[in-house]
Design a protein around this motif. Structure first.
Motif, PDB file in Angstrom:
ATOM      1  N   VAL A  33       0.945  -1.249   0.147  1.00  0.00           N
ATOM      2  CA  VAL A  33      -0.152   0.107  -0.133  1.00  0.00           C
ATOM      3  C   VAL A  33       0.789   1.184   0.119  1.00  0.00           C
ATOM      4  CG1 VAL A  33      -1.493   1.513   1.278  1.00  0.00           C
ATOM      5  CG2 VAL A  33      -2.213  -0.834   0.824  1.00  0.00           C
ATOM      6  N   PHE A  34       1.704   1.356   0.847  1.00  0.00           N
ATOM      7  CA  PHE A  34       2.823   2.567   0.856  1.00  0.00           C
ATOM      8  C   PHE A  34       3.556   2.749  -0.324  1.00  0.00           C
ATOM      9  CE2 PHE A  34       3.080   4.331   5.536  1.00  0.00           C
ATOM     10  CZ  PHE A  34       1.559   4.289   5.580  1.00  0.00           C
ATOM     11  N   THR A  35       3.937   1.808  -0.914  1.00  0.00           N
ATOM     12  CA  THR A  35       4.776   1.994  -2.026  1.00  0.00           C
ATOM     13  C   THR A  35       3.906   2.410  -3.158  1.00  0.00           C
ATOM     14  OG1 THR A  35       6.036  -0.079  -1.683  1.00  0.00           O
ATOM     15  CG2 THR A  35       6.058   0.747  -3.903  1.00  0.00           C
ATOM     16  N   GLN A  36       2.586   2.021  -3.205  1.00  0.00           N
ATOM     17  CA  GLN A  36       1.485   2.488  -4.195  1.00  0.00           C
ATOM     18  C   GLN A  36       1.467   4.021  -3.893  1.00  0.00           C
ATOM     19  OE1 GLN A  36      -1.948   0.473  -4.696  1.00  0.00           O
ATOM     20  NE2 GLN A  36      -3.053   1.866  -5.878  1.00  0.00           N
ATOM     21  N   LEU A  37       1.048   4.486  -2.644  1.00  0.00           N
ATOM     22  CA  LEU A  37       0.896   5.687  -2.261  1.00  0.00           C
ATOM     23  C   LEU A  37       2.120   6.680  -2.275  1.00  0.00           C
ATOM     24  CD1 LEU A  37      -1.564   5.105   0.953  1.00  0.00           C
ATOM     25  CD2 LEU A  37      -2.000   5.825  -1.190  1.00  0.00           C
ATOM     26  N   GLY A  38       3.347   6.087  -2.068  1.00  0.00           N
ATOM     27  CA  GLY A  38       4.596   6.879  -2.345  1.00  0.00           C
ATOM     28  C   GLY A  38       4.704   7.385  -3.861  1.00  0.00           C
ATOM     29  N   THR A  39       4.272   6.394  -4.722  1.00  0.00           N
ATOM     30  CA  THR A  39       4.457   6.911  -6.122  1.00  0.00           C
ATOM     31  C   THR A  39       3.451   7.948  -6.410  1.00  0.00           C
ATOM     32  OG1 THR A  39       5.119   4.548  -6.547  1.00  0.00           O
ATOM     33  CG2 THR A  39       4.094   5.692  -8.563  1.00  0.00           C
ATOM     34  N   ARG A  40       2.183   7.718  -5.935  1.00  0.00           N
ATOM     35  CA  ARG A  40       1.157   8.735  -6.206  1.00  0.00           C
ATOM     36  C   ARG A  40       1.519  10.372  -5.438  1.00  0.00           C
ATOM     37  NH1 ARG A  40      -4.860   6.141  -5.443  1.00  0.00           N
ATOM     38  NH2 ARG A  40      -4.436   4.186  -6.650  1.00  0.00           N
ATOM     39  N   TYR A  41       2.382  10.126  -4.369  1.00  0.00           N
ATOM     40  CA  TYR A  41       2.920  11.313  -3.799  1.00  0.00           C
ATOM     41  C   TYR A  41       3.792  11.955  -4.510  1.00  0.00           C
ATOM     42  CZ  TYR A  41       3.989  14.797  -0.397  1.00  0.00           C
ATOM     43  OH  TYR A  41       4.224  16.008   0.540  1.00  0.00           O
ATOM     44  N   GLU A  42       4.822  11.296  -4.934  1.00  0.00           N
ATOM     45  CA  GLU A  42       5.778  11.719  -5.852  1.00  0.00           C
ATOM     46  C   GLU A  42       5.452  12.293  -7.096  1.00  0.00           C
ATOM     47  OE1 GLU A  42       9.229   8.825  -4.470  1.00  0.00           O
ATOM     48  OE2 GLU A  42       8.149   8.522  -6.651  1.00  0.00           O
ATOM     49  N   SER A  43       4.364  11.676  -7.738  1.00  0.00           N
ATOM     50  CA  SER A  43       3.607  12.155  -8.976  1.00  0.00           C
ATOM     51  C   SER A  43       3.041  13.368  -8.943  1.00  0.00           C
ATOM     52  CB  SER A  43       2.654  11.095  -9.652  1.00  0.00           C
ATOM     53  OG  SER A  43       3.326   9.968 -10.014  1.00  0.00           O
ATOM     54  N   ALA A  44       2.363  13.692  -7.616  1.00  0.00           N
ATOM     55  CA  ALA A  44       1.651  14.845  -7.170  1.00  0.00           C
ATOM     56  C   ALA A  44       2.749  16.073  -6.931  1.00  0.00           C
ATOM     57  CB  ALA A  44       0.544  14.640  -6.085  1.00  0.00           C
ATOM     58  N   HIS A  45       3.855  15.513  -6.570  1.00  0.00           N
ATOM     59  CA  HIS A  45       4.887  16.533  -5.928  1.00  0.00           C
ATOM     60  C   HIS A  45       6.165  16.615  -6.577  1.00  0.00           C
ATOM     61  CE1 HIS A  45       1.707  16.099  -2.883  1.00  0.00           C
ATOM     62  NE2 HIS A  45       1.887  17.409  -2.316  1.00  0.00           N
ATOM     63  N   PRO A  46       6.297  16.989  -7.793  1.00  0.00           N
ATOM     64  CA  PRO A  46       7.456  17.028  -8.526  1.00  0.00           C
ATOM     65  C   PRO A  46       8.565  17.460  -7.715  1.00  0.00           C
ATOM     66  CG  PRO A  46       5.897  17.685 -10.015  1.00  0.00           C
ATOM     67  CD  PRO A  46       5.374  17.653  -8.735  1.00  0.00           C
ATOM     68  N   GLY A  47       9.834  16.788  -7.739  1.00  0.00           N
ATOM     69  CA  GLY A  47      10.799  17.352  -6.991  1.00  0.00           C
ATOM     70  C   GLY A  47      10.974  16.512  -5.390  1.00  0.00           C
ATOM     71  N   THR A  48      10.035  15.802  -5.187  1.00  0.00           N
ATOM     72  CA  THR A  48       9.948  15.164  -4.020  1.00  0.00           C
ATOM     73  C   THR A  48      10.258  13.721  -4.040  1.00  0.00           C
ATOM     74  OG1 THR A  48       8.502  16.660  -2.855  1.00  0.00           O
ATOM     75  CG2 THR A  48       8.617  14.572  -1.760  1.00  0.00           C
ATOM     76  N   LYS A  49      10.952  13.010  -3.384  1.00  0.00           N
ATOM     77  CA  LYS A  49      10.973  11.658  -3.458  1.00  0.00           C
ATOM     78  C   LYS A  49      10.975  10.813  -2.170  1.00  0.00           C
ATOM     79  CE  LYS A  49      14.614   7.796  -4.626  1.00  0.00           C
ATOM     80  NZ  LYS A  49      13.919   7.302  -5.595  1.00  0.00           N
ATOM     81  N   VAL A  50       9.893   9.776  -2.174  1.00  0.00           N
ATOM     82  CA  VAL A  50       9.571   8.976  -0.863  1.00  0.00           C
ATOM     83  C   VAL A  50      10.586   7.701  -0.918  1.00  0.00           C
ATOM     84  CG1 VAL A  50       7.841   8.188   0.443  1.00  0.00           C
ATOM     85  CG2 VAL A  50       7.220   9.922  -1.072  1.00  0.00           C
ATOM     86  N   VAL A  51      10.977   7.556   0.303  1.00  0.00           N
ATOM     87  CA  VAL A  51      11.985   6.481   0.365  1.00  0.00           C
ATOM     88  C   VAL A  51      11.596   5.725   1.614  1.00  0.00           C
ATOM     89  CG1 VAL A  51      14.224   5.648   0.873  1.00  0.00           C
ATOM     90  CG2 VAL A  51      14.059   7.804  -0.578  1.00  0.00           C
ATOM     91  N   PHE A  52      11.430   4.438   1.374  1.00  0.00           N
ATOM     92  CA  PHE A  52      10.814   3.542   2.502  1.00  0.00           C
ATOM     93  C   PHE A  52      11.874   2.523   3.239  1.00  0.00           C
ATOM     94  CE2 PHE A  52       7.240   4.528  -0.256  1.00  0.00           C
ATOM     95  CZ  PHE A  52       6.322   4.949   0.655  1.00  0.00           C
ATOM     96  N   SER A  53      11.630   2.266   4.362  1.00  0.00           N
ATOM     97  CA  SER A  53      12.435   1.219   5.111  1.00  0.00           C
ATOM     98  C   SER A  53      11.402   0.340   5.759  1.00  0.00           C
ATOM     99  CB  SER A  53      13.287   1.925   6.246  1.00  0.00           C
ATOM    100  OG  SER A  53      14.037   0.914   6.699  1.00  0.00           O
ATOM    101  N   PHE A  54      10.843  -0.661   5.393  1.00  0.00           N
ATOM    102  CA  PHE A  54       9.931  -1.560   5.605  1.00  0.00           C
ATOM    103  C   PHE A  54      10.518  -2.690   6.548  1.00  0.00           C
ATOM    104  CE2 PHE A  54       7.974  -0.109   1.660  1.00  0.00           C
ATOM    105  CZ  PHE A  54       7.162   0.313   2.179  1.00  0.00           C
ATOM    106  N   ALA A  55       9.857  -3.112   7.842  1.00  0.00           N
ATOM    107  CA  ALA A  55      10.563  -4.063   8.710  1.00  0.00           C
ATOM    108  C   ALA A  55       9.587  -4.362   9.678  1.00  0.00           C
ATOM    109  CB  ALA A  55      12.037  -3.599   9.171  1.00  0.00           C
ATOM    110  N   GLY A  56       9.715  -5.079  10.640  1.00  0.00           N
ATOM    111  CA  GLY A  56       8.899  -5.553  11.656  1.00  0.00           C
ATOM    112  C   GLY A  56       8.912  -4.023  12.561  1.00  0.00           C
ATOM    113  N   SER A  57       7.709  -3.689  13.074  1.00  0.00           N
ATOM    114  CA  SER A  57       7.538  -2.344  13.879  1.00  0.00           C
ATOM    115  C   SER A  57       8.537  -2.114  14.841  1.00  0.00           C
ATOM    116  CB  SER A  57       6.156  -2.238  14.305  1.00  0.00           C
ATOM    117  OG  SER A  57       5.059  -2.334  13.298  1.00  0.00           O
ATOM    118  N   SER A  58       8.766  -3.547  15.753  1.00  0.00           N
ATOM    119  CA  SER A  58       9.706  -3.382  17.158  1.00  0.00           C
ATOM    120  C   SER A  58      11.127  -3.197  16.435  1.00  0.00           C
ATOM    121  CB  SER A  58       9.441  -4.592  17.675  1.00  0.00           C
ATOM    122  OG  SER A  58       9.967  -5.680  16.967  1.00  0.00           O
ATOM    123  N   ASP A  59      11.600  -3.571  15.392  1.00  0.00           N
ATOM    124  CA  ASP A  59      12.755  -3.390  14.748  1.00  0.00           C
ATOM    125  C   ASP A  59      12.949  -1.844  14.412  1.00  0.00           C
ATOM    126  OD1 ASP A  59      13.830  -5.783  15.074  1.00  0.00           O
ATOM    127  OD2 ASP A  59      13.456  -6.382  13.018  1.00  0.00           O
TER     128      ASP A  59
END
Length: 241
Positions: A33-59
């Protein structure tokens, strides 16, 4: 070690390019879901890059409390978010989704798992999340409330690792979120069980107090919590908080 997608230059404008980077630490169950939303956010905001770190919440919470740079944290439960709030890096978090557990088996359910109690049968190779991980804490609450004494063959650091053990045939069954089962498609057979209602996880999201891209970070959070984010989350199987 950061999860997939973590890069240097977190939460800042990359020198010479004018690009604003928003680094999002998010529970592994949010990856699709977030990967999809990140792509949408970047498309709507040129010059902004959304970078993710996915892992267990406790880590992720541990990394943040050790000073890892980030702009947004989305946890699969309130307990790990509270750890970061108490650590002083987050002021206020807001709930944006809920999730519940389901049983997954390899395609065709060769071990004939039909109920939660079947997970405790001799010889059943069950995989769950470790108890400090939200999906593991939920599994513990569910099995304890139902008085089902399971003996997992392994405890994983994230829900996606549990799913991987099942899809690779290393386990007869696993306890994962309904959203993960849905995203796996025909790679698994999902077995719903009524006891799952006793452990509904609420997902909170927050902007880090020391974010270097606070405006863009708030924009991403607004997208997640807004109508567009709700639609994507609902399609993936997440509930409303």
């Amino acid at each position: 070690m950061l999860g997939s997608g973590a890069l240097s230059g977190c939460g800042s404008s990359d020198s010479g390019t004018g690009t604003t980077t928003v680094t999002v630490f998010a529970a592994a169950s949010l990856k699709q879901v977030f990967t999809q939303l990140g792509t949408r956010y970047e498309s709507a905001h040129p010059g902004t890059k959304v970078v993710f770190s996915f892992a267990g919440s406790s880590d992720l919470a541990a990394q943040l409390n050790q000073g890892a740079p980030a702009d947004v944290f989305a946890s699969a439960d309130t307990a790990n978010m509270d750890k970061v709030v108490k650590g002083g890096r987050i002021g206020t978090a807001q709930p944006f989704a809920t999730n519940t557990l389901t049983i997954v088996t390899p395609p065709g359910n060769p071990a004939h798992i039909a109920t939660l109690a079947d997970l405790a049968k001799p010889g059943v190779k069950l995989v769950v999340c470790a108890p400090q991980v939200p999906c593991g804490a939920a599994a513990k609450r569910v099995t304890t409330a139902a008085n089902v004494a399971v003996a997992p063959v392994s405890e994983e650091s994230s829900v996606t690792d549990v799913l991987g053990k099942v899809t690779s045939g290393q386990a007869d069954a696993g306890l994962v979120y309904v959203t993960d089962a849905a995203s796996a498609g025909n790679k698994v057979t999902a077995v719903a069980f009524p006891e799952s209602s006793s452990a509904v996880n609420t997902y909170p999201i927050a902007v880090l107090s020391d974010s270097k891209s606070a405006d863009a970070a708030r924009g991403f959070v607004d997208l997640v919590k807004g109508d567009e984010g709700r639609k994507v989350l609902t399609q993936a199987g997440f509930g409303t908080p």
